[in-house]
Design a protein around this motif. Structure first.
Motif, PDB file in Angstrom:
ATOM      1  N   TYR A 333       1.236  -1.078  -0.103  1.00 35.62           N
ATOM      2  CA  TYR A 333      -0.109   0.047   0.048  1.00 35.62           C
ATOM      3  C   TYR A 333       0.537   0.905   0.070  1.00 35.62           C
ATOM      4  N   ILE A 334       1.847   1.141   0.920  1.00 34.79           N
ATOM      5  CA  ILE A 334       2.931   2.214   1.158  1.00 34.79           C
ATOM      6  C   ILE A 334       3.580   2.697  -0.615  1.00 34.79           C
ATOM      7  N   CYS A 335       3.566   2.199  -1.685  1.00 36.34           N
ATOM      8  CA  CYS A 335       4.111   2.216  -3.169  1.00 36.34           C
ATOM      9  C   CYS A 335       2.815   3.091  -3.433  1.00 36.34           C
ATOM     10  N   GLU A 504       0.222  -2.633   6.656  1.00 35.18           N
ATOM     11  CA  GLU A 504       1.169  -2.173   6.067  1.00 35.18           C
ATOM     12  C   GLU A 504       1.993  -0.875   6.227  1.00 35.18           C
ATOM     13  N   SER A 505       2.139  -0.078   7.110  1.00 37.75           N
ATOM     14  CA  SER A 505       2.724   0.905   8.151  1.00 37.75           C
ATOM     15  C   SER A 505       4.675  -0.294   7.330  1.00 37.75           C
ATOM     16  N   CYS A 506       5.086   0.706   6.860  1.00 37.41           N
ATOM     17  CA  CYS A 506       6.192   0.469   6.448  1.00 37.41           C
ATOM     18  C   CYS A 506       7.547   0.480   7.510  1.00 37.41           C
ATOM     19  N   GLY A 507       7.114   0.618   8.524  1.00 36.89           N
ATOM     20  CA  GLY A 507       8.028   0.527   9.783  1.00 36.89           C
ATOM     21  C   GLY A 507       8.819   1.942   9.844  1.00 36.89           C
ATOM     22  N   LYS A 508       8.859   2.740   8.319  1.00 33.42           N
ATOM     23  CA  LYS A 508      10.581   3.733   8.127  1.00 33.42           C
ATOM     24  C   LYS A 508      10.896   4.232   9.677  1.00 33.42           C
ATOM     25  N   PRO A 511       6.866   6.283  15.247  1.00 30.41           N
ATOM     26  CA  PRO A 511       5.408   6.502  15.868  1.00 30.41           C
ATOM     27  C   PRO A 511       3.915   5.586  15.497  1.00 30.41           C
ATOM     28  N   CYS A 512       4.232   5.720  13.965  1.00 33.16           N
ATOM     29  CA  CYS A 512       3.385   5.003  13.085  1.00 33.16           C
ATOM     30  C   CYS A 512       3.704   3.837  13.109  1.00 33.16           C
ATOM     31  N   ARG A 513       4.699   2.470  13.513  1.00 32.37           N
ATOM     32  CA  ARG A 513       5.118   1.615  13.425  1.00 32.37           C
ATOM     33  C   ARG A 513       4.197   0.447  14.577  1.00 32.37           C
ATOM     34  N   ILE A 514       4.809   1.336  15.588  1.00 28.02           N
ATOM     35  CA  ILE A 514       4.333   1.050  16.664  1.00 28.02           C
ATOM     36  C   ILE A 514       3.354   1.444  17.598  1.00 28.02           C
ATOM     37  N   ALA A 551       5.462  10.055   9.196  1.00 25.46           N
ATOM     38  CA  ALA A 551       6.775  11.128   8.315  1.00 25.46           C
ATOM     39  C   ALA A 551       5.606  11.551   7.073  1.00 25.46           C
ATOM     40  N   CYS A 552       4.852  10.737   6.643  1.00 31.82           N
ATOM     41  CA  CYS A 552       4.152  10.727   5.811  1.00 31.82           C
ATOM     42  C   CYS A 552       2.403  10.217   5.616  1.00 31.82           C
ATOM     43  N   GLY A 553       1.212  10.635   5.046  1.00 35.00           N
ATOM     44  CA  GLY A 553       0.450  10.651   5.789  1.00 35.00           C
ATOM     45  C   GLY A 553      -0.397   8.892   6.201  1.00 35.00           C
ATOM     46  N   LEU A 554       0.058   7.890   5.922  1.00 40.99           N
ATOM     47  CA  LEU A 554      -0.367   6.761   6.570  1.00 40.99           C
ATOM     48  C   LEU A 554      -0.002   6.644   8.381  1.00 40.99           C
ATOM     49  N   GLY A 555       0.680   7.129   7.940  1.00 37.73           N
ATOM     50  CA  GLY A 555       0.440   7.327  10.320  1.00 37.73           C
ATOM     51  C   GLY A 555       0.254   8.685  10.810  1.00 37.73           C
ATOM     52  N   GLN A 556      -0.338   9.673   9.975  1.00 41.70           N
ATOM     53  CA  GLN A 556      -1.045  10.824   9.974  1.00 41.70           C
ATOM     54  C   GLN A 556      -2.552  10.199   9.658  1.00 41.70           C
TER      55      GLN A 556
HETATM   56  S1  SF4 Z   1       3.980   6.694   8.273  1.00 42.59           S
HETATM   57 FE1  SF4 Z   1       4.883   6.400   6.193  1.00 42.59          FE
HETATM   58  S2  SF4 Z   1       7.032   6.258   7.143  1.00 42.59           S
HETATM   59 FE2  SF4 Z   1       6.430   5.951   8.978  1.00 42.59          FE
HETATM   60  S3  SF4 Z   1       6.251   3.976   8.894  1.00 42.59           S
HETATM   61 FE3  SF4 Z   1       4.588   4.257   8.496  1.00 42.59          FE
HETATM   62  S4  SF4 Z   1       4.017   4.540   6.222  1.00 42.59           S
HETATM   63 FE4  SF4 Z   1       6.566   4.492   6.751  1.00 42.59          FE
END
Ligand code: SF4
Ligand SMILES: Cc1cc2nc3c(=O)[nH]c(=O)nc-3n(C[C@H](O)[C@H](O)[C@H](O)COP(=O)(O)O)c2cc1C
Length: 582
Positions: A333-335, A504-508, A511-514, A551-556
């Motif tokens: 999804y992150i792509c 689908e969190s890319c894990g970079k 805050p988003c990954r966890i 860092a990107c729209g997914l986690g936000q």
């Molecule tokens: S916010 Fe975006 S860059 Fe950060 S882990 Fe989630 S998907 Fe990846």
């Protein structure tokens, strides 16, 4: 319970050849041949991996070592990248193992039961067919059905006709006979916008017309298209690049597939116009893995257009070069996030990039790049033909233009509806789509697929435009709306949604990954405080941190699920917390 097992597909199998005609040759090619051919084209990694995947049925260690050597990619990087994607199989016959969609709408239709019926099947996130029965992807072919003994291939549904008197832009001709073919497309003025642009307009004229139309990105962020193209045109360096974002990974979104399957030349013409306007000689269409039939269709359309001198070298004898390449993703999804997409095209690990610099100045391989959604690009030819005033006038009130809404879930007629921006949501659901199934009451809808969270109660009186929806704490985004009637358990729907974001969190960034993991656990009733006030505090705190620091729209966006759940369904949340086992 019946158990369906597909006969094993061998490499080079006839059925595979039928559905993936462009790749037949690859079945007999050696890895060295495949590498040599891939290297002669830009963005070689993905097509090379797909070629081997389909030829061998999986990506073996030996094949990956040969690819790493051939393309000079560090072996550890290549393994990390390949295993990031969901669909690249690392075990024999993995390519042809059935994958069953387990997205939110397919769950309502019984995808869990189907998973139990189909031998060797595994689940995949929403595969962009929410207006069909449950999709089962197997190799290069998609089946749909509600039970194992009723799986069939089926072409993409056409968008339902709008109410009489409604004028449309991107769906204006989509229901015309033979629209897929070059002849059919040209019979109602197809490619005249490109002809007009390259023979009698300057790139500046095209950009000015797009700016005047107020067309804004239809992929989610809503950035003004003309402004983006001007920034690419003005940027130093080259060759410039156009990318059509056809990743369409947002659950509940399936509009780009309808456009590409039924009106492929409109998308190609939009891409060609973007190339002309920005000065780009090359373009990529980045297609999600789950649309294999679409790839064949687009390849055919490109061949037809090149054969007619509309694409390729010396477009319409004007000396312009416009080459369009298709690159298929591999499930992530992150792509769809534009900078991840660019990394994926470049053969890198598809993490989002830090911005600035933005793609308009440093995009594909560091060159100025315009990334645009399928729907955005398909809107450009009609805008150039009918004029900016016409397009602006399609919206209601002060709003300009139209938006395709992918409507699904508990609704009588799911499908893609191109609506005037500003149309009331209830008008779409009740008058255009026939209301809910069996006349049940709407409990909630999702907005922007899942990324806008839920709307419910009085907020269902929203109109379909960003200001109205944002004033309720949500967003229109790419226009996916899933409807849930009062029989649905909204805690469960929210858990599924958060599970998707966690998956689908890319894990970079952590805050988003966890955060997505913790929120999934809370919605699943795992751990966390047993006091409702403390539970709400913790969930709000997690959400706030994710919104501020991801860092990107997914986690936000992911915390909008819990925020809206708590806002609209406080009693259900309270009950859920009190019943949680700890
Ligand atoms: S916010 Fe975006 S860059 Fe950060 S882990 Fe989630 S998907 Fe990846
Ligand atoms: C997690 C994430 C997923 C995205 N997925 C898509 C997608 O599938 N298709 C798309 O066009 N845009 C997607 N976007 C938005 C793109 O980053 C980008 O804004 C868009 O492609 C620009 O095109 P537009 O201006 O025509 O909308 C996504 C953004 C994020 C943060």
């Amino acid at each position: 319970m019946p158990s369906l097992s597909f006969p094993p597909l061998e490499p080079g199998d006839f059925a595979l050849k039928l559905t993936v005609p462009v790749r037949v040759l690859e079945m007999t090619q050696t890895i060295d041949d495949l590498i040599a051919r891939a290297q002669s084209e830009p963005a070689p990694l993905l097509p090379l991996l797909h070629g081997i995947h389909e030829r061998d049925g999986y990506l073996s260690d030996e094949a990956l070592c040969a690819v790493a050597k051939g393309l000079r990619i560090p072996i550890a990087d290549l393994f990390g990248t390949v295993t990031f994607y969901h669909h690249f199989a690392r075990v024999e016959h993995g390519f042809t193992a059935p994958r069953i969609c387990d997205g939110p709408v397919c769950r309502l239709s019984g995808s869990q039961g189907l998973l139990a019926q189909v031998e060797g099947a595994t689940s995949m996130p929403c595969s962009g067919r929410c207006d069909d029965p449950i999709p089962v992807l197997r190799g290069g072919q998609t089946f749909v059905g509600l039970s194992a003994d009723a799986l069939e291939t089926r072409s993409t549904p056409l968008p339902p006709a709008p109410p009489t008197g409604t004028e449309q832009c991107v769906f204006r001709h989509i229901r015309d006979a033979d629209r897929k073919t070059l002849e059919g497309y040209r019979s109602t003025g197809g490619y005249t916008a490109l002809e007009k642009a390259v023979t009698s307009m300057t790139p500046e004229d095209v950009i000015a017309a797009v700016e005047a139309s107020e067309l804004a990105g239809r992929g989610g962020a809503g950035f003004p298209t003309g402004r983006k193209w001007r920034a690419v045109q003005d940027a130093q360096g080259g060759p410039k690049t156009v990318v059509c974002n056809a990743d369409e990974g947002e659950p509940g979104c399936f509009k780009d597939r309808a456009l590409m399957d039924h009106d492929p030349h409109a998308v190609l013409e939009g891409m060609a116009l973007a190339c002309f306007a920005t000065g780009a000689p090359r373009a990529f269409l980045y297609l999600r893995y789950e649309y294999p039939e679409t790839e064949c269709l687009l390849e055919d359309a490109i061949r037809e257009a090149e054969g007619a001198g509309l694409l390729g070298q010396d477009v319409l004898g004007t000396g312009h070069t416009i080459r369009i390449h298709i690159r298929r993703g591999a499930g992530a999804y992150i792509c769809g996030e534009e900078t991840s997409l660019l990394n994926s095209l470049e053969g890198k690990h598809p993490f989002p990039r830090n911005r600035p610099p933005y793609p308009v100045t440093e995009g594909y391989e560091g060159t100025p790049t315009a990334v645009n959604n399928v729907e955005t690009l398909a809107a450009v030819p009609p805008i150039l033909i009918h004029g900016a005033d016409w397009y602006r006038g399609l919206g209601l009130g002060d709003h300009s233009g139209t938006k395709v809404i992918s409507l699904s879930g508990d609704v009588h007629a799911p499908g893609n509806y191109e609506v005037p921006i500003g149309l009331p949501l209830r008008t779409l659901i009740v008058e255009w789509a026939g209301g809910t199934r069996a006349g049940k009451v709407i409990q909630a809808v999702t907005m922007a697929g899942l990324s806008g969270g839920f709307l419910a109660g009085d907020d269902l009186d929203v109109t379909l435009d960003e200001p109205s929806i944002r004033s309720r704490g949500s967003m229109l985004g790419a226009g996916g709306i899933m409807v849930f009637d009062t029989t649905r358990d909204m805690i469960d729907v929210a858990r599924m949604a958060m599970e998707f974001f966690a998956h689908e969190s890319c894990g970079k960034c952590f805050p988003c990954r966890i955060g997505t993991q913790r929120l999934t656990e809370r919605l699943a009733g795992e751990g966390g405080p047993d006091d409702i006030v403390a539970w709400l505090d913790e969930v709000a705190d997690l959400g706030h941190t994710m919104k501020e620091t991801s860092a990107c729209g997914l986690g936000q966006a992911a915390p909008l699920i819990t925020e809206s759940l708590v806002r609209y369904f406080p009693d259900a949340v309270r009950k859920h917390v009190s019943e949680t086992d700890r």
